[in-house]
Design a protein around this motif. Structure first.
Motif, PDB file in Angstrom:
ATOM      1  N   ARG A 113     -15.592  -7.765  32.845  1.00 37.20           N
ATOM      2  CA  ARG A 113     -16.746  -7.413  33.666  1.00 37.20           C
ATOM      3  C   ARG A 113     -16.583  -6.054  34.353  1.00 37.20           C
ATOM      4  O   ARG A 113     -17.545  -5.534  34.929  1.00 37.20           O
ATOM      5  CB  ARG A 113     -16.985  -8.491  34.721  1.00 37.20           C
ATOM      6  CG  ARG A 113     -17.359  -9.851  34.137  1.00 37.20           C
ATOM      7  CD  ARG A 113     -17.691 -10.825  35.248  1.00 37.20           C
ATOM      8  NE  ARG A 113     -18.113 -12.128  34.714  1.00 37.20           N
ATOM      9  CZ  ARG A 113     -18.487 -13.161  35.465  1.00 37.20           C
ATOM     10  NH1 ARG A 113     -18.476 -13.039  36.793  1.00 37.20           N
ATOM     11  NH2 ARG A 113     -18.852 -14.292  34.907  1.00 37.20           N
ATOM     12  N   LYS A 163     -16.432  -2.224  34.802  1.00 39.39           N
ATOM     13  CA  LYS A 163     -17.056  -1.079  34.122  1.00 39.39           C
ATOM     14  C   LYS A 163     -16.079   0.097  34.138  1.00 39.39           C
ATOM     15  O   LYS A 163     -16.043   0.884  35.082  1.00 39.39           O
ATOM     16  CB  LYS A 163     -18.375  -0.719  34.810  1.00 39.39           C
ATOM     17  CG  LYS A 163     -19.424  -1.825  34.722  1.00 39.39           C
ATOM     18  CD  LYS A 163     -20.676  -1.456  35.485  1.00 39.39           C
ATOM     19  CE  LYS A 163     -21.787  -2.489  35.258  1.00 39.39           C
ATOM     20  NZ  LYS A 163     -21.396  -3.860  35.679  1.00 39.39           N
ATOM     21  N   TYR A 200     -23.614   2.717  41.993  1.00 36.25           N
ATOM     22  CA  TYR A 200     -23.898   1.283  41.994  1.00 36.25           C
ATOM     23  C   TYR A 200     -22.942   0.544  41.051  1.00 36.25           C
ATOM     24  O   TYR A 200     -22.624  -0.642  41.271  1.00 36.25           O
ATOM     25  CB  TYR A 200     -25.362   1.023  41.600  1.00 36.25           C
ATOM     26  CG  TYR A 200     -25.686   1.230  40.136  1.00 36.25           C
ATOM     27  CD1 TYR A 200     -25.568   0.176  39.227  1.00 36.25           C
ATOM     28  CD2 TYR A 200     -26.110   2.469  39.660  1.00 36.25           C
ATOM     29  CE1 TYR A 200     -25.864   0.370  37.883  1.00 36.25           C
ATOM     30  CE2 TYR A 200     -26.403   2.660  38.321  1.00 36.25           C
ATOM     31  CZ  TYR A 200     -26.283   1.608  37.439  1.00 36.25           C
ATOM     32  OH  TYR A 200     -26.575   1.792  36.121  1.00 36.25           O
ATOM     33  N   GLU A 201     -22.464   1.237  39.999  1.00 37.96           N
ATOM     34  CA  GLU A 201     -21.477   0.626  39.111  1.00 37.96           C
ATOM     35  C   GLU A 201     -20.120   0.536  39.799  1.00 37.96           C
ATOM     36  O   GLU A 201     -19.373  -0.437  39.596  1.00 37.96           O
ATOM     37  CB  GLU A 201     -21.368   1.447  37.820  1.00 37.96           C
ATOM     38  CG  GLU A 201     -22.630   1.435  36.976  1.00 37.96           C
ATOM     39  CD  GLU A 201     -22.512   2.319  35.743  1.00 37.96           C
ATOM     40  OE1 GLU A 201     -22.879   1.829  34.658  1.00 37.96           O
ATOM     41  OE2 GLU A 201     -22.063   3.488  35.877  1.00 37.96           O
ATOM     42  N   GLU A 236     -20.123  -2.548  41.922  1.00 40.49           N
ATOM     43  CA  GLU A 236     -19.906  -3.767  41.142  1.00 40.49           C
ATOM     44  C   GLU A 236     -18.416  -3.972  40.861  1.00 40.49           C
ATOM     45  O   GLU A 236     -17.912  -5.098  40.927  1.00 40.49           O
ATOM     46  CB  GLU A 236     -20.686  -3.691  39.829  1.00 40.49           C
ATOM     47  CG  GLU A 236     -22.194  -3.759  39.996  1.00 40.49           C
ATOM     48  CD  GLU A 236     -22.652  -5.056  40.636  1.00 40.49           C
ATOM     49  OE1 GLU A 236     -22.104  -6.116  40.264  1.00 40.49           O
ATOM     50  OE2 GLU A 236     -23.551  -5.007  41.509  1.00 40.49           O
ATOM     51  N   ASN A 237     -17.710  -2.897  40.569  1.00 44.06           N
ATOM     52  CA  ASN A 237     -16.266  -3.010  40.329  1.00 44.06           C
ATOM     53  C   ASN A 237     -15.534  -3.466  41.582  1.00 44.06           C
ATOM     54  O   ASN A 237     -14.600  -4.282  41.506  1.00 44.06           O
ATOM     55  CB  ASN A 237     -15.705  -1.668  39.852  1.00 44.06           C
ATOM     56  CG  ASN A 237     -16.077  -1.348  38.412  1.00 44.06           C
ATOM     57  OD1 ASN A 237     -16.486  -2.234  37.657  1.00 44.06           O
ATOM     58  ND2 ASN A 237     -15.949  -0.089  38.028  1.00 44.06           N
ATOM     59  N   LYS A 248     -16.742  -5.323  43.906  1.00 42.59           N
ATOM     60  CA  LYS A 248     -17.033  -6.746  44.112  1.00 42.59           C
ATOM     61  C   LYS A 248     -16.043  -7.599  43.322  1.00 42.59           C
ATOM     62  O   LYS A 248     -15.558  -8.626  43.814  1.00 42.59           O
ATOM     63  CB  LYS A 248     -18.460  -7.053  43.677  1.00 42.59           C
ATOM     64  CG  LYS A 248     -19.530  -6.523  44.622  1.00 42.59           C
ATOM     65  CD  LYS A 248     -20.918  -6.904  44.128  1.00 42.59           C
ATOM     66  CE  LYS A 248     -22.007  -6.370  45.077  1.00 42.59           C
ATOM     67  NZ  LYS A 248     -23.364  -6.709  44.582  1.00 42.59           N
ATOM     68  N   ILE A 249     -15.755  -7.170  42.095  1.00 48.83           N
ATOM     69  CA  ILE A 249     -14.764  -7.889  41.282  1.00 48.83           C
ATOM     70  C   ILE A 249     -13.400  -7.825  41.954  1.00 48.83           C
ATOM     71  O   ILE A 249     -12.650  -8.814  41.999  1.00 48.83           O
ATOM     72  CB  ILE A 249     -14.713  -7.290  39.869  1.00 48.83           C
ATOM     73  CG1 ILE A 249     -16.063  -7.480  39.168  1.00 48.83           C
ATOM     74  CG2 ILE A 249     -13.587  -7.919  39.044  1.00 48.83           C
ATOM     75  CD1 ILE A 249     -16.180  -6.754  37.836  1.00 48.83           C
TER      76      ILE A 249
END
Length: 268
Positions: A46, A48, A55-56, A59-60, A62-63
């Protein structure tokens, strides 16, 4: 290991990447895989790795936060600052990552490219191949056991024992002591930074007053001299001032007391 070049070299060796600047780690991808090199269970499919939009990056992170929460790592992170890809924020976080890895890496082989399914792990704008020095360094980081010599920097987080490991009471005690030592180091570093910050401010005030030209006898000159007296005062001078103030307060009380008349024949 603390300089930016050493840390970037360590990241490239461990993850087989081509990072050239600390700021490039603000995508969060490398941080995710560093944690994966310790626990081996981060959802890298998941992540990137080719992220080039903020925004990407979010997301990273968050992981990354989910992985740290899963393993009960108490280290707070600030994604809104890290995703700005500024040097200082990412440099400090990378230093912590290195201390954490030194303390908790399992010491087994880590196939960084295989774990991310062959995806390029470096920055998006990096097209140059890894140098032979970086490649040999990568092998060294994959195969050597994690150093656990006394006195090495340790992480500042509590982590749950690695699944399947034989972590007994002694291991947990050692990890707790390591955490306390690291916390103490952070407190000392913070205190030193605050000390230097306020010293520099006082020095700026001192230089300003020395270079400024005030009209003789003016209120500004009087104020400047008063500030200089404060800057140059010693502990002994402060003690003398407090003693003088104490005597003045005593005199204020003793004066009215002297005027009191007590009847010697009065009994209580």
């Amino acid at each position: 290991m603390g300089s930016r070049q050493e840390l970037i070299g360590w990241v490239n060796g461990l993850l087989q990447t081509n990072y050239s600047k600390v700021e490039q780690l603000g995508t969060g991808a490398a941080y995710c895989q560093i944690i994966d090199s310790v626990y081996g269970d981060v959802r890298l499919e998941r992540v990137k790795f080719n992220a080039n939009q903020e925004y990407e990056y979010v997301e990273n992170f968050k992981i990354l936060q989910n992985a740290m929460t899963k393993h009960k790592m108490d280290k707070p992170i600030d994604p809104p600052r890290l995703v700005k890809c500024r040097f200082q924020d990412n440099f400090e976080f990378l230093q912590w990552m290195k201390r954490f890895w030194d303390a908790y890496a399992p010491g087994t082989d880590y196939d960084a490219v295989g774990r991310r399914n062959g995806k390029p792990g470096g920055p998006v704008d990096s097209t140059r191949p890894m140098s032979s020095a970086s490649s040999s360094s990568a092998g060294a980081y994959r195969t050597r056991p994690a150093p656990r010599v006394a006195g090495r920097p340790v992480g500042v987080a509590r982590v749950a024992p690695r699944p399947g490991s034989q972590a007994g009471a002694n291991t947990q005690q050692i990890q707790e002591l390591n955490r306390q030592i690291a916390d103490a180091r952070v407190m000392v570093e913070t205190a030193e930074k605050e000390r230097d910050f306020y010293f520099n401010k006082l020095r700026e005030i001192e230089v300003f007053i020395q270079q400024a030209e005030f009209e003789q006898g003016s209120e500004l000159e009087t104020l400047a001299k008063h500030v200089q007296n404060i800057l140059y005062s010693t502990d002994e001078a402060v003690d003398e001032l407090e003693a003088t103030q104490g005597e003045a307060e005593y005199d204020q009380v003793a004066g009215p007391m002297d005027k009191l008349h007590v009847d010697e024949e009065e009994t209580f």
